[in-house]
Design an enzyme around this catalytic site. Structure first.
Site, PDB file in Angstrom:
ATOM      1  CG  ASP A   1      -6.904   9.205  11.876  1.00 17.79           C
ATOM      2  OD1 ASP A   1      -6.002   8.399  12.208  1.00 17.79           O
ATOM      3  OD2 ASP A   1      -7.972   9.313  12.498  1.00 17.79           O
TER       4      ASP A   1
ATOM      5  NE  ARG B   1      16.725  20.404  26.612  1.00 16.79           N
ATOM      6  CZ  ARG B   1      17.084  20.337  25.342  1.00 16.79           C
ATOM      7  NH1 ARG B   1      18.120  21.023  24.919  1.00 16.79           N
ATOM      8  NH2 ARG B   1      16.417  19.579  24.494  1.00 16.79           N
ATOM      9  CD  GLN B   2       9.787  25.641  29.716  1.00 22.32           C
ATOM     10  OE1 GLN B   2      10.791  25.846  29.030  1.00 22.32           O
ATOM     11  NE2 GLN B   2       9.163  26.631  30.327  1.00 22.32           N
TER      12      GLN B   2
ATOM     13  CG  ASP C   1      25.308  24.906  31.879  1.00 23.69           C
ATOM     14  OD1 ASP C   1      25.505  23.946  32.644  1.00 23.69           O
ATOM     15  OD2 ASP C   1      24.564  24.835  30.883  1.00 23.69           O
TER      16      ASP C   1
ATOM     17  CE  LYS D   1      23.906  26.981  28.654  1.00 21.61           C
ATOM     18  NZ  LYS D   1      23.676  25.617  28.142  1.00 21.61           N
TER      19      LYS D   1
ATOM     20  NE  ARG E   1      19.690  27.611  26.650  1.00 25.64           N
ATOM     21  CZ  ARG E   1      20.037  26.963  25.553  1.00 25.64           C
ATOM     22  NH1 ARG E   1      19.602  27.380  24.376  1.00 25.64           N
ATOM     23  NH2 ARG E   1      20.823  25.906  25.621  1.00 25.64           N
TER      24      ARG E   1
ATOM     25  N   GLY F   1      24.225  22.350  19.611  1.00 20.78           N
ATOM     26  CA  GLY F   1      25.688  22.450  19.688  1.00 20.78           C
ATOM     27  C   GLY F   1      26.164  23.826  20.105  1.00 20.78           C
ATOM     28  N   GLY F   2      25.228  24.800  20.219  1.00 20.79           N
ATOM     29  CA  GLY F   2      25.608  26.184  20.546  1.00 20.79           C
ATOM     30  C   GLY F   2      26.448  26.285  21.818  1.00 20.79           C
ATOM     31  CB  THR F   3      26.032  24.733  25.172  1.00 16.08           C
ATOM     32  OG1 THR F   3      24.696  25.203  25.302  1.00 16.08           O
ATOM     33  CG2 THR F   3      26.734  24.728  26.514  1.00 16.08           C
TER      34      THR F   3
END
Ligand code: R5P
Length: 291
Positions: free
Chosen positions: A34, A93-94, A165, A188, A190, A221-223
């Site tokens: 399961d 990161r959170q 950043d 930066k 976001r 990769g955005g940063t």
């Protein structure tokens, strides 16, 4: 002392065991039909100092569950000391409730680890140092910036080290100190809902200079793409990127290379095509200080 390597360990368990000249143990693990996970550590570890090594990318949720079960399975034995090493710790990161109703995921992960009664926790470049205070045990955060800087030492001339950043500025400063170089940071923004990134144009004198961007994580990769595109427009000479945790989701690496970055390198906190900067010596040094 024994080193236990969990399934997602990117090979660091084996390297650390070799450096410390101790046995490496692999966990027995299976999945029930399961999908539930089963973990067992068969060796008798009574009286031993034990180091558990796991990383948490890819498959963050499964890797964390496997780590929790491995640590708990060790409670079958009377260990001397238990050291848990997670070079990349997911969910960090959170580390705030950025929007109403969000989970403080970083604290949840750390609190579960706290419940498992660890003696020492070692990680590498945790996203924000303030999370270290949430550990009940002694938590050690290894800094990879000097290693990343040294990787580029022979490739650059009078470089400027940039963080993409404010959050990574301390890493850029450490890398700059290592190379006795200048440093600065970019701005930066976001979007907390869509996750989209904008690196604000900044008056920064980088024309004709070699630049090394230092960051902790490359995910989509955005940063880095935003930062590299802006820096190319400003006329930089060589452009290098060093990151601690090269998650490189989907085709992030290809997209970054399209911005004409000369080279991009990461540490081996996770497996990737660019994980060339080795952490095992630093990890072994940290273990020797506590065991
Ligand atoms: C953010 O605060 C981190 O330091 C990294 O800059 C970020 O996680 C990179 O994510 P992406 O590669 O998706 O832009």
């Amino acid at each position: 002392m024994k080193v236990i390597s969990c399934l997602n360990d990117p090979g660091l368990g084996e390297s650390v065991a070799k450096i410390m000249n101790v046995d490496l143990i692999r966990i027995s693990s299976k999945k029930f039909p399961d999908g539930e996970l089963y973990v067992r550590v068969r060796e008798n570890l009574n009286g031993e100092d034990v180091v558990v090594l796991q990383t948490t990318y890819p498959n963050q949720n499964e890797s964390l569950t496997e780590l929790y079960f491995t640590i708990d399975s060790l409670r079958s034995y009377k260990l001397h000391k238990l050291v848990v090493i997670v070079p990349y710790l997911a969910y960090m990161r959170q580390d705030k409730r950025f929007l109403m109703g969000e989970s403080l995921s970083a604290k949840v992960v750390i609190n579960i680890l706290n419940m498992l009664n660890i003696d020492y926790f070692i990680t590498v470049d945790i996203h924000n140092d303030h999370c270290l205070k949430w550990f009940k045990c002694k938590a050690i955060n290894i800094h990879a910036a000097p290693l990343l800087a040294n990787y580029f030492r022979e490739k650059v001339s009078k470089p400027i080290i940039l963080s993409p950043d404010m959050g990574s500025l301390s890493r850029a400063i450490e890398a700059a100190n290592t190379l006795k170089a200048d440093y600065d940071f970019l701005i930066k923004i976001r979007d907390r809902v869509t996750g989209s990134i904008q690196v604000k144009p900044k008056e920064i004198d980088v024309a004709g200079r070699d630049v090394i961007i230092i960051d902790d994580i490359i995910s989509t990769g955005g940063t880095i793409i935003n930062a590299a595109t802006m820096l190319r427009k400003l006329g930089v000479n060589k452009l290098f990127v060093g990151c601690t945790h090269p998650l490189l989701v989907n085709n992030a690496l290809e997209k970054i290379l399209q911005t004409k970055v000369d080279e991009i390198v990461g540490s081996n906190s996770v497996r990737s095509a660019i994980s060339k900067v080795q952490l095992q010596e630093e990890i072994a040094k940290s273990i020797k200080k506590i065991i």
